[in-house]
Design a protein around this motif. Structure first.
Motif, PDB file in Angstrom:
ATOM      1  N   ILE A 178      11.605  -2.542  -6.878  1.00 44.46           N
ATOM      2  CA  ILE A 178      10.472  -3.264  -7.439  1.00 44.46           C
ATOM      3  C   ILE A 178       9.202  -2.445  -7.259  1.00 44.46           C
ATOM      4  O   ILE A 178       8.934  -1.912  -6.180  1.00 44.46           O
ATOM      5  N   PHE A 179       8.407  -2.395  -8.334  1.00 47.46           N
ATOM      6  CA  PHE A 179       7.118  -1.714  -8.340  1.00 47.46           C
ATOM      7  C   PHE A 179       6.057  -2.697  -8.811  1.00 47.46           C
ATOM      8  O   PHE A 179       6.222  -3.364  -9.828  1.00 47.46           O
TER       9      PHE A 179
ATOM     10  N   ASN B 181       0.821  -1.228   0.000  1.00 49.32           N
ATOM     11  CA  ASN B 181       0.000   0.000   0.000  1.00 49.32           C
ATOM     12  C   ASN B 181       0.850   1.271   0.000  1.00 49.32           C
ATOM     13  O   ASN B 181       0.358   2.344   0.340  1.00 49.32           O
ATOM     14  N   ASP B 182       2.123   1.148  -0.389  1.00 47.36           N
ATOM     15  CA  ASP B 182       2.994   2.317  -0.550  1.00 47.36           C
ATOM     16  C   ASP B 182       2.882   2.778  -2.004  1.00 47.36           C
ATOM     17  O   ASP B 182       3.752   2.522  -2.839  1.00 47.36           O
ATOM     18  N   VAL B 183       1.804   3.486  -2.297  1.00 51.50           N
ATOM     19  CA  VAL B 183       1.414   3.776  -3.673  1.00 51.50           C
ATOM     20  C   VAL B 183       2.276   4.890  -4.259  1.00 51.50           C
ATOM     21  O   VAL B 183       2.597   5.880  -3.585  1.00 51.50           O
ATOM     22  N   VAL B 184       2.668   4.726  -5.522  1.00 48.12           N
ATOM     23  CA  VAL B 184       3.344   5.783  -6.268  1.00 48.12           C
ATOM     24  C   VAL B 184       2.296   6.828  -6.649  1.00 48.12           C
ATOM     25  O   VAL B 184       1.329   6.523  -7.349  1.00 48.12           O
ATOM     26  N   THR B 185       2.463   8.046  -6.197  1.00 45.48           N
ATOM     27  CA  THR B 185       1.461   9.093  -6.408  1.00 45.48           C
ATOM     28  C   THR B 185       1.825  10.078  -7.512  1.00 45.48           C
ATOM     29  O   THR B 185       1.012  10.937  -7.842  1.00 45.48           O
ATOM     30  N   ASP B 186       3.012   9.966  -8.052  1.00 43.50           N
ATOM     31  CA  ASP B 186       3.432  10.891  -9.100  1.00 43.50           C
ATOM     32  C   ASP B 186       3.318  10.188 -10.447  1.00 43.50           C
ATOM     33  O   ASP B 186       4.027   9.203 -10.707  1.00 43.50           O
TER      34      ASP B 186
ATOM     35  N   VAL C  21       0.143   1.569  -8.950  1.00 44.38           N
ATOM     36  CA  VAL C  21       1.522   1.088  -8.870  1.00 44.38           C
ATOM     37  C   VAL C  21       2.034   1.401  -7.469  1.00 44.38           C
ATOM     38  O   VAL C  21       1.927   2.541  -7.013  1.00 44.38           O
ATOM     39  N   GLU C  22       2.549   0.387  -6.798  1.00 46.82           N
ATOM     40  CA  GLU C  22       3.057   0.589  -5.451  1.00 46.82           C
ATOM     41  C   GLU C  22       4.491   0.094  -5.335  1.00 46.82           C
ATOM     42  O   GLU C  22       4.934  -0.784  -6.089  1.00 46.82           O
ATOM     43  N   ARG C  23       5.221   0.671  -4.400  1.00 51.17           N
ATOM     44  CA  ARG C  23       6.575   0.222  -4.119  1.00 51.17           C
ATOM     45  C   ARG C  23       6.509  -1.088  -3.341  1.00 51.17           C
ATOM     46  O   ARG C  23       5.741  -1.211  -2.399  1.00 51.17           O
ATOM     47  N   SER C  24       7.327  -2.023  -3.731  1.00 50.82           N
ATOM     48  CA  SER C  24       7.295  -3.335  -3.087  1.00 50.82           C
ATOM     49  C   SER C  24       8.718  -3.771  -2.763  1.00 50.82           C
ATOM     50  O   SER C  24       9.659  -2.970  -2.835  1.00 50.82           O
ATOM     51  N   SER C  25       8.888  -5.042  -2.415  1.00 56.72           N
ATOM     52  CA  SER C  25      10.196  -5.568  -2.054  1.00 56.72           C
ATOM     53  C   SER C  25      10.387  -6.939  -2.678  1.00 56.72           C
ATOM     54  O   SER C  25       9.410  -7.637  -3.002  1.00 56.72           O
ATOM     55  N   LYS C  26      11.628  -7.334  -2.832  1.00 62.18           N
ATOM     56  CA  LYS C  26      11.958  -8.588  -3.511  1.00 62.18           C
ATOM     57  C   LYS C  26      11.456  -9.803  -2.747  1.00 62.18           C
ATOM     58  O   LYS C  26      11.141 -10.833  -3.365  1.00 62.18           O
TER      59      LYS C  26
END
Length: 775
Positions: A687-688, A412-417, A730-735
């Motif tokens: 990763i996104f 839920n760390d969404v890319v807002t730009d 699109v959200e920031r994620s991890s491997k």
């Protein structure tokens, strides 16, 4: 005006500058001050905690006293319980045998294996003496001792490792076959995943099969020096019957000796002259190419002869390229990263002592097919035997489990730009153009199937027109079919003043072989996917100097890479190689802020966690919902195989309900992921995650949802996620969230490039509309 889905989203150097300056988390001045072709927005670094390997703890289902196998319920036991039971049975049988032989020869020792099968000791650590440059390449095994409950006079033993099988002659029991050693080739991947299978046969023409032992190399307490281990012999059909699994057949003691170890001495990447020319001048002399290749550090005359032959080919390549590119700096700019691999990579260059006669299939292809057959034999030769109907039935059950119990994890760390997504779409256009004119028309970006097909160089011309490039901007177009040679093109983007390297994904049988050659090959201070690494080596050997010449010729301010699927894995490894040459690129371009960046789509896992972290500033990867490819490492495939076997056992237990089977499979899957029994490789870079979100139970109709159709339990507190209108984000994620397979119905459909293109554009439009409404 919002761009339509049929038109490419335009990106200029200003868009890249806006995206870069929008990220306030970038504090480095050099990362922010780009004016010509800066990078896109860098999200804040996230460092999720590493999952520690779980240690098996005693379970109440495992008896502590004498074991009566007839009373045990094997179906209710977890893998940890079965492992503890196995060790306990060995200790019990060993104690009986030692007591019966009191005062006699102590032939069988107390079992010395560790109490947990997890955390394989073959991962480099200070405790076991292994490092990335020091691991065995040959395994020698011999029969140390054997005890059988069945009276026999003569026996024969067969050792099977990968597709190699060695059967001994018939000899007297029990001492006739002792100390007869057999050697097998062994690489680092074998130490992590492979099994040694030992079969005991009764001597004579009509001799029957007596017992079998499967020995996982990663479960040995060490892999350096001489080791002796005792194992229980099992019936070859023990996996199908608890009664046969509890049968006492006997014990076997195997001696191991791992040979080889340290590879030739090589420089660390930070010590490469290509990485830092100043270091060479400060040392008072330049290192020769033979020192880089480790010619002077070989152990045997045969190894020195092989290395000298490589040097001759290497120097010949220097002469051939010197006229075209002015090779005054050629000797000092060759990367040494890709040369720090095992001998298999050397063989792929065709530099063996004896030249093979010309054949219908090239030597490189034969080598790849041989390695693939060995890998396939190792994967299917681990003792599990399921019929095709059983595999199909178990796979369907596992798929239902994934749909019900295994949702895709989100941050839920969404890319807002939306500008960052615009940049991703821009480089995705490059990746789609690599598939040719017909596929580009299928994606909706060509000018007609017939028009694009009836002209010379239809693929390159269609790609160039789609990208808005001039004739002189297409610098290289190489799509020749050859195993371990990527299909790619290189162009100059005048808008960004950059060189763009684009590598195509899987499209033919050659590339399928590259995908499946998934051994873990030592690379730099870690390991990588062998097939992708060889493709990256091809680019380094044949095109690295050309790229430098083009950068110098056009005074470019950046090198960008873009790829999809297989090409994304190759592009990631090639980016790691290019990173060591950034000082040279800055000197050649005359730009001290020269940048290197890789924008990937659906990157398959290809490197270990340490390399992923190191190259996060240089690589971005976008993953679409249930896409299978970014989750399919060799370790994840082995986990999936384990799930299939477990599901088959649960389905054969008629006493269990469907819900009980699901619960037990979920518990087993959790233990499997926590154990790290099958080590994973990861997706490199940042990763996104692209996904479609909705709080509505069913979104198949266009009417507004009713109140009872809205899922209030799915609220997150983020208004972009909680919007009940189905939309893409699109959200920031991890491997760590993409190291396990998601076996769902649309896992291949979500891998297509046009699905990424459509989802990214819709996410871009949603953010843009949301911003305009707030204004």
């Amino acid at each position: 005006m919002t761009p339509s889905l049929a038109d490419p989203i335009p990106v200029t150097s200003d868009h890249l500058a806006d995206a870069q300056s929008h990220n306030v988390a970038q504090a480095d001045t050099e990362e922010q001050a780009i004016t010509q072709a800066p990078l896109t927005m860098e999200p804040e670094d996230t460092a999720p905690p590493e999952s520690a390997a779980a240690v098996a703890s005693p379970s109440p289902s495992v008896p502590t006293g004498p074991i009566n196998f007839a009373t045990l319920d094997f179906a209710s036991m977890s893998p940890q319980d079965l492992e503890q039971l196995y060790i306990a049975s060995i200790n019990q049988n060993t104690d009986k045998f030692v007591q019966s032989q009191a005062g006699g020869m102590q032939a069988v020792r107390k079992n010395t294996r560790t109490q947990s099968i997890y955390a394989p000791p073959t991962l480099p650590s200070p405790s076991n003496g292994l490092s990335w440059d020091n691991h065995p390449n040959t395994m020698s095994v011999h029969l140390e001792n054997i005890r059988l409950t069945k009276p026999v006079s003569n026996i024969a033993v067969r050792f099977s490792f990968r597709h190699h099988k060695v059967k001994t002659n018939v000899a007297a029991y029990p001492d006739g076959l002792r100390e007869i050693k057999h050697k097998f080739e062994c690489n680092y991947h074998s130490l992590l995943f492979d099994y040694l299978k030992v079969d005991i046969y009764e001597g004579g023409f009509f001799g029957s099969h007596l017992g079998r032992a499967h020995i996982r190399l990663s479960r040995l307490p060490q892999v350096l020096g001489d080791i002796e281990h005792t194992y229980s012999l099992n019936h070859r059909k023990a996996h199908r019957s608890p009664k046969l699994a509890g049968k006492d057949i006997g014990e076997i003691t195997i001696g191991f000796s791992f040979i080889g170890g340290r590879r030739s001495k090589r420089l660390d990447r930070s010590e490469s002259i290509g990485s830092n020319p100043a270091d060479a001048s400060s040392s008072g002399r330049s290192r020769s190419d033979s020192e880089y290749l480790g010619v002077h550090d070989m152990d045997t005359p045969e190894q020195r002869a092989d290395a000298e032959e490589i040097m001759e080919l290497y120097k010949r390549a220097q002469v051939e390229h010197a006229d075209e590119f002015g090779g005054s700096q050629f000797d000092e700019t060759r990367s040494v990263i890709s040369m720090r691999t095992t001998g298999s990579a050397r063989s792929s260059t065709g530099s063996g002592k004896k030249k093979r006669r010309p054949t219908l299939i090239s030597e490189n292809t034969l080598l790849g097919l041989k390695e693939l057959s060995e890998l396939t034999s190792a994967f299917f030769g681990t003792g599990w035997k399921l019929t095709k109907p059983e595999i199909a039935r178990s796979a369907l059950f596992v798929q239902k489990y994934y749909m019900k119990y295994h949702p895709n994890p989100r941050t839920n760390d969404v890319v807002t730009d939306e500008r960052q997504i615009r940049v991703a779409c821009y480089f995705l256009n490059y990746a789609m153009a690599a598939y040719g004119s017909l596929i580009l028309n299928y994606f909706g970006y060509g000018k007609g199937y017939l028009r694009d097909a009836l002209r010379l160089k239809m693929d390159s011309n269609t790609a160039r027109e789609h990208l808005g490039l001039g004739k002189g901007d297409m610098l290289a177009w190489n799509f020749e079919l050859e195993l371990f040679k990527p299909q790619f093109y290189i162009c100059r983007d005048p808008k960004l003043n950059a060189i763009v390297i684009v590598i195509r994904g899987t499209w033919n049988l050659h590339e399928c072989v590259v995908d499946m050659t998934g051994d873990y090959e030592p690379f730099s201070h870690g390991y990588a996917h062998k097939g992708f690494l060889r493709c990256a080596q091809y680019l380094e050997v044949n095109y690295l100097d050309r790229i430098k010449a083009w950068v110098q010729q056009y005074k470019c301010s950046a090198v960008y890479l873009s790829a999809h699927s297989l090409g994304a894995g190759v592009a990631s490894l090639f980016t790691m190689i290019l990173q060591s040459h950034i000082p040279e690129f800055r000197t050649m371009s005359g730009n001290p802020r020269f940048k290197l960046k890789c924008y990937n789509i659906a990157t398959p896992p290809c490197v270990n966690a340490e390399l992923c972290k190191e190259f996060e500033p240089y690589i971005e990867t976008y993953i679409n919902e249930n896409d299978l490819v970014p989750r399919a490492s060799w370790g994840a495939v082995c986990d999936f195989r384990d799930l299939i076997i477990t599901a088959n056992g649960l389905l054969n237990d008629k006493k269990l309900t469907t819900q009980e089977r699901m619960d037990r499979l979920a518990e087993h899957h959790t233990n499997l992921k926590d154990s790290n029994e099958h080590p994973k490789v990861y997706i490199p870079g940042k990763i996104f995650y692209l996904y479609k979100t909705s709080r509505v139970h069913s979104s198949s109709t266009q009417r507004p949802p009713k109140q009872d159709e809205i899922d209030d339990d799915a609220l997150t507190g983020n208004p972009l996620v909680d919007d009940i209108t189905p939309h893409y984000l699109v959200e920031r994620s991890s491997k760590e969230l993409f190291c396990n397979i998601q076996f769902k119905t649309n896992f291949l459909w979500h891998h297509l490039p046009n699905k990424y293109d459509s989802g990214l554009r819709k996410a871009h439009d949603y953010l843009q509309d949301n911003r305009q409404q707030k204004q």
